[in-house]
Design a protein around this motif. Sequence first.
Motif, PDB file in Angstrom:
ATOM      1  N   LYS A 125       0.826  -1.212   0.000  1.00 54.47           N
ATOM      2  CA  LYS A 125       0.000   0.000   0.000  1.00 54.47           C
ATOM      3  C   LYS A 125       0.860   1.262   0.000  1.00 54.47           C
ATOM      4  CE  LYS A 125      -3.533  -2.461   2.668  1.00 54.47           C
ATOM      5  NZ  LYS A 125      -2.769  -3.743   2.667  1.00 54.47           N
ATOM      6  N   GLN A 126       2.158   1.080   0.247  1.00 52.00           N
ATOM      7  CA  GLN A 126       3.081   2.201   0.340  1.00 52.00           C
ATOM      8  C   GLN A 126       3.726   2.477  -1.027  1.00 52.00           C
ATOM      9  OE1 GLN A 126       3.315  -0.617   2.157  1.00 52.00           O
ATOM     10  NE2 GLN A 126       2.242   0.150   3.963  1.00 52.00           N
ATOM     11  N   PRO A 127       4.260   3.663  -1.220  1.00 52.79           N
ATOM     12  CA  PRO A 127       5.035   3.930  -2.439  1.00 52.79           C
ATOM     13  C   PRO A 127       6.178   2.925  -2.552  1.00 52.79           C
ATOM     14  CG  PRO A 127       4.578   5.979  -1.279  1.00 52.79           C
ATOM     15  CD  PRO A 127       4.154   4.866  -0.352  1.00 52.79           C
ATOM     16  N   HIS A 128       6.350   2.371  -3.740  1.00 52.35           N
ATOM     17  CA  HIS A 128       7.388   1.368  -3.932  1.00 52.35           C
ATOM     18  C   HIS A 128       7.775   1.286  -5.405  1.00 52.35           C
ATOM     19  CE1 HIS A 128       3.603  -0.742  -4.773  1.00 52.35           C
ATOM     20  NE2 HIS A 128       4.320  -1.551  -5.542  1.00 52.35           N
ATOM     21  N   CYS A 129       8.873   0.596  -5.661  1.00 53.66           N
ATOM     22  CA  CYS A 129       9.345   0.412  -7.029  1.00 53.66           C
ATOM     23  C   CYS A 129       9.293  -1.064  -7.416  1.00 53.66           C
ATOM     24  CB  CYS A 129      10.785   0.914  -7.173  1.00 53.66           C
ATOM     25  SG  CYS A 129      10.975   2.692  -6.978  1.00 53.66           S
ATOM     26  N   VAL A 130       9.038  -1.313  -8.683  1.00 59.57           N
ATOM     27  CA  VAL A 130       9.101  -2.670  -9.222  1.00 59.57           C
ATOM     28  C   VAL A 130       9.983  -2.648 -10.467  1.00 59.57           C
ATOM     29  CG1 VAL A 130       6.802  -3.278  -8.364  1.00 59.57           C
ATOM     30  CG2 VAL A 130       7.057  -2.393 -10.685  1.00 59.57           C
ATOM     31  N   ILE A 131      10.483  -3.819 -10.837  1.00 59.76           N
ATOM     32  CA  ILE A 131      11.321  -3.952 -12.024  1.00 59.76           C
ATOM     33  C   ILE A 131      10.592  -4.842 -13.027  1.00 59.76           C
ATOM     34  CG2 ILE A 131      13.585  -4.563 -12.927  1.00 59.76           C
ATOM     35  CD1 ILE A 131      13.652  -2.389 -10.768  1.00 59.76           C
ATOM     36  N   GLU A 132      10.524  -4.386 -14.268  1.00 59.87           N
ATOM     37  CA  GLU A 132       9.864  -5.156 -15.324  1.00 59.87           C
ATOM     38  C   GLU A 132      10.871  -5.417 -16.432  1.00 59.87           C
ATOM     39  OE1 GLU A 132       6.423  -3.993 -18.435  1.00 59.87           O
ATOM     40  OE2 GLU A 132       5.753  -4.062 -16.347  1.00 59.87           O
ATOM     41  N   PHE A 133      10.875  -6.642 -16.948  1.00 60.54           N
ATOM     42  CA  PHE A 133      11.816  -7.014 -17.997  1.00 60.54           C
ATOM     43  C   PHE A 133      11.074  -7.319 -19.295  1.00 60.54           C
ATOM     44  CE2 PHE A 133      13.751  -8.274 -13.945  1.00 60.54           C
ATOM     45  CZ  PHE A 133      14.923  -7.533 -14.007  1.00 60.54           C
ATOM     46  N   LEU A 134      11.560  -6.733 -20.376  1.00 55.80           N
ATOM     47  CA  LEU A 134      10.960  -6.925 -21.692  1.00 55.80           C
ATOM     48  C   LEU A 134      11.977  -7.546 -22.646  1.00 55.80           C
ATOM     49  CD1 LEU A 134       9.285  -3.406 -22.217  1.00 55.80           C
ATOM     50  CD2 LEU A 134       8.271  -5.419 -21.116  1.00 55.80           C
ATOM     51  N   LYS A 135      11.473  -8.313 -23.585  1.00 58.41           N
ATOM     52  CA  LYS A 135      12.278  -8.830 -24.686  1.00 58.41           C
ATOM     53  C   LYS A 135      11.524  -8.545 -25.964  1.00 58.41           C
ATOM     54  CE  LYS A 135      15.427 -11.148 -26.929  1.00 58.41           C
ATOM     55  NZ  LYS A 135      16.761 -10.572 -27.170  1.00 58.41           N
ATOM     56  N   SER A 136      12.130  -7.761 -26.846  1.00 54.96           N
ATOM     57  CA  SER A 136      11.464  -7.324 -28.083  1.00 54.96           C
ATOM     58  C   SER A 136      10.148  -6.630 -27.764  1.00 54.96           C
ATOM     59  CB  SER A 136      11.219  -8.517 -29.022  1.00 54.96           C
ATOM     60  OG  SER A 136      12.442  -9.147 -29.347  1.00 54.96           O
ATOM     61  N   GLY A 137      10.157  -5.875 -26.676  1.00 54.02           N
ATOM     62  CA  GLY A 137       8.980  -5.096 -26.293  1.00 54.02           C
ATOM     63  C   GLY A 137       7.912  -5.864 -25.553  1.00 54.02           C
ATOM     64  N   LYS A 138       8.116  -7.186 -25.330  1.00 48.94           N
ATOM     65  CA  LYS A 138       7.115  -8.002 -24.648  1.00 48.94           C
ATOM     66  C   LYS A 138       7.625  -8.427 -23.269  1.00 48.94           C
ATOM     67  CE  LYS A 138       5.138  -9.874 -28.921  1.00 48.94           C
ATOM     68  NZ  LYS A 138       4.820 -11.115 -29.690  1.00 48.94           N
ATOM     69  N   LYS A 139       6.740  -8.422 -22.289  1.00 54.40           N
ATOM     70  CA  LYS A 139       7.091  -8.794 -20.926  1.00 54.40           C
ATOM     71  C   LYS A 139       7.461 -10.268 -20.871  1.00 54.40           C
ATOM     72  CE  LYS A 139       5.330  -8.362 -16.193  1.00 54.40           C
ATOM     73  NZ  LYS A 139       4.185  -7.912 -15.365  1.00 54.40           N
ATOM     74  N   VAL A 140       8.573 -10.593 -20.208  1.00 53.93           N
ATOM     75  CA  VAL A 140       9.002 -11.982 -20.069  1.00 53.93           C
ATOM     76  C   VAL A 140       8.634 -12.499 -18.686  1.00 53.93           C
ATOM     77  CG1 VAL A 140      10.892 -11.705 -21.702  1.00 53.93           C
ATOM     78  CG2 VAL A 140      11.316 -11.338 -19.276  1.00 53.93           C
ATOM     79  N   SER A 141       8.488 -13.823 -18.569  1.00 57.98           N
ATOM     80  CA  SER A 141       8.104 -14.401 -17.283  1.00 57.98           C
ATOM     81  C   SER A 141       9.214 -15.275 -16.715  1.00 57.98           C
ATOM     82  CB  SER A 141       6.809 -15.214 -17.431  1.00 57.98           C
ATOM     83  OG  SER A 141       6.954 -16.189 -18.462  1.00 57.98           O
ATOM     84  N   HIS A 142       9.520 -16.407 -17.376  1.00 56.06           N
ATOM     85  CA  HIS A 142      10.518 -17.323 -16.826  1.00 56.06           C
ATOM     86  C   HIS A 142      11.879 -16.646 -16.689  1.00 56.06           C
ATOM     87  CE1 HIS A 142      12.474 -21.074 -15.789  1.00 56.06           C
ATOM     88  NE2 HIS A 142      13.384 -20.833 -16.715  1.00 56.06           N
ATOM     89  N   TYR A 143      12.320 -15.942 -17.723  1.00 56.62           N
ATOM     90  CA  TYR A 143      13.635 -15.304 -17.674  1.00 56.62           C
ATOM     91  C   TYR A 143      13.664 -14.128 -16.712  1.00 56.62           C
ATOM     92  CZ  TYR A 143      16.163 -18.114 -21.021  1.00 56.62           C
ATOM     93  OH  TYR A 143      16.819 -19.157 -21.623  1.00 56.62           O
ATOM     94  N   ALA A 144      12.491 -13.651 -16.323  1.00 55.35           N
ATOM     95  CA  ALA A 144      12.449 -12.587 -15.319  1.00 55.35           C
ATOM     96  C   ALA A 144      13.050 -13.085 -14.003  1.00 55.35           C
ATOM     97  CB  ALA A 144      11.015 -12.108 -15.110  1.00 55.35           C
TER      98      ALA A 144
END
Length: 252
Positions: free
Chosen positions: A181-200
């Motif tokens: 609920k607090q201000p926080h940061c997240v990291i998102e990883f993309l490959k060729s503009g698409k979000k990756v899951s396993h390699y994340a």
Amino acid sequence: MEILFSPSEGKLKDFQGIGQQIDFAKGFALSFSERSKIIMKYLELLESGDDKEICKLFGVKSLDKYLDELALCSSILKSPTIQAIRLYDGVAYKALAFDILDERSREYILQNVWIFSNLFGAIKACDLIPFYKFNQNYSNKFLGIKALYQSMQEVLDTYFEDKKQILDLRAEVYVKAYMLKQPHCVIEFLKSGKKVSHYAKYYRGIFLQEMAKNQISNLCDIEQLVFEDIYLKDIVSKGEQTRFIYEIKMKF
């Protein structure tokens, strides 16, 4: 700095224990009253003799190859323990390579990282825990990620209430189980503009390693981190969340 991290299905089974008995009241950096009840329900299920249900709990089709693990889990209250960050050995943890980091980097992780386990709840990287097996998709009336973090919500809300520097590196299932609920940061990883899951998983481990090496104590300094295979593409803020979006350069 508070860094939230996921556990992994893969765990060490053979290790030199550095503790012998789980202390529900004092053995964890963050305690909550339901932990002992949840662990007892876990043990009751293992002792029930219901192989089909235990298979679901372990996330396997048959127990034939997991009898040693079943025995370890059944004696969880007396099993040797190890620092949580050293127990897990999945993709993210292999990428992190905790044991080959220098002492300063290891201490950073031990003091700043929270692992959102499937059985013990949110634990510090330095907390001592035994081997256990618990598929993240398993749930019944008493056990499961959703029930666990609902029971821990008040404790977590209170703890994170006044924290100013929170980086959430958890997988989506754990984010949904307990939402900040607090201000926080997240990291998102993309490959060729698409979000990756396993390699994340792999890149979360790499990211945490660089955080530790650079002793990052302020989220504003994340932009200064330099990686071999990823680059910062964008920073997007919405509500209480700031997303650092990275593009993966390497082929896989």
